[in-house]
Design an enzyme around this catalytic site. Structure first.
Site, short mmCIF file in Angstrom:
data_model
loop_
_atom_site.label_atom_id
_atom_site.label_comp_id
_atom_site.label_asym_id
_atom_site.label_seq_id
_atom_site.Cartn_x
_atom_site.Cartn_y
_atom_site.Cartn_z
N ASP A 1 0.85 -1.21 0.00
CA ASP A 1 0.00 0.00 0.00
C ASP A 1 0.88 1.25 0.00
OD1 ASP A 1 -2.90 1.03 0.40
OD2 ASP A 1 -1.66 2.20 1.77
N GLU B 1 1.82 5.22 -0.12
CA GLU B 1 1.33 6.58 0.08
C GLU B 1 2.16 7.48 -0.83
OE1 GLU B 1 -1.41 6.98 1.76
OE2 GLU B 1 -1.32 4.93 2.51
N ASP C 1 -2.23 1.34 -7.00
CA ASP C 1 -0.82 1.16 -6.58
C ASP C 1 0.05 0.58 -7.70
OD1 ASP C 1 -0.87 1.36 -3.24
OD2 ASP C 1 -2.75 0.76 -4.18
N HIS D 1 -4.90 5.65 5.87
CA HIS D 1 -3.96 6.38 5.00
C HIS D 1 -2.53 6.43 5.54
CE1 HIS D 1 -7.37 7.41 2.54
NE2 HIS D 1 -7.94 8.06 3.54
N ASP E 1 -2.53 0.73 6.75
CA ASP E 1 -3.43 0.27 5.68
C ASP E 1 -3.08 -1.19 5.31
OD1 ASP E 1 -4.84 2.63 5.56
OD2 ASP E 1 -3.92 3.36 3.70
#
Ligand code: AMP
Ligand code: MG
Ligand code: MG
Length: 219
Positions: free
Chosen positions: A31, A33, A132, A189, A194
């Site tokens: 995941d 960011e 992603d 987030h 996550d």
């Protein structure tokens, strides 16, 4: 699946109960960011957090993890909105490596732990949605002139696995946790949390819904 066995001179076929065995030994939960601005699509978002958890599908436990923050190059200053959303502070990324080094370390982690085999059949990446691996990683590799490895060109979208089990297409990770009555760990987030919460959804689907995880999308 049918089993063949011999009784006297005759071979007979008997049916085994439905086989829920998993295709992949490891699910690699990813995941990212990225840099962002409130309400406007940012030009060239960059990865700033890179977590990956290895979930063993024999026992649904998180067996290993890779985690790094990443220093952005194109937009080195994080917006207040981005820090607010992800919890990632400017000082945190300032002290980190740029993406090419982090990505190299990640590929070494995959190799050192033997998560990849020749046919890419031992492990599969799992993401929440397609962004992603369909959008963010190819874009980041393009900025840095890195050839995207084939094993990162296919993945499991956890929302589709969830739909298979619950016959409802989830809006978000939060929606999946709520519908499975799972308690959320940490904040939404944060890349690491996550991924941890996605692993919880995977554990629940794999052990209680007998979901068989398979590739849902390719680049
Ligand atoms: P997530 O995995 O849902 O935390 O989102 C991944 C990345 O998408 C974030 O790091 C942001 O770059 C972007 N993103 C997610 N939600 C928003 C939002 N509400 N507004 C702007 N960007 C967002
Ligand atoms: Mg995400
Ligand atoms: Mg996230």
């Amino acid at each position: 699946m049918a089993l063949k066995f011999m009784t006297g001179n005759s071979a007979r076929l008997i049916k085994k109960p439905q086989d829920f065995s998993q295709k992949f030994k490891y699910l690699l939960v990813l995941d990212f960011e990225a840099t962002c601005e409130k309400e406007i699509p940012i030009n060239k978002p960059e990865i700033i957090e890179f977590p990956c958890l290895a979930v063993n599908t024999n026992n649904w436990k998180i067996e290993n993890s890779f985690h790094s923050y990443v220093k952005p190059k194109i937009n080195p200053i994080l917006s207040p909105f981005c820090t607010d959303l992800t919890g990632i502070m400017q000082e945190t990324v300032n002290d980190e490596q740029h993406f090419p080094i982090v990505f190299h370390e990640f590929c070494n982690w995959l190799n050192d732990n033997k998560y990849l085999d020749d046919d890419n059949n031992k492990s599969a990446f799992v993401t929440c949605g397609d962004w992603d691996l369909k959008v963010m990683l190819p874009a980041q590799c393009q900025y840095d002139n890195i050839q995207l490895p084939n094993y990162l060109k296919q993945w499991i979208n956890l929302k589709i696995s969830f739909y298979d089990a619950k016959k409802h297409f989830p809006k978000s990770l939060r929606d999946m946790l709520r519908r499975l009555k799972l308690e959320r760990q940490g904040t939404l987030h944060s890349g690491l949390y996550d991924a941890i919460n996605m692993a919880k959804v995977i554990q629940e689907l794999g052990s209680n819904y007998k979901t068989v995880f398979d590739i849902t999308n390719k680049n």
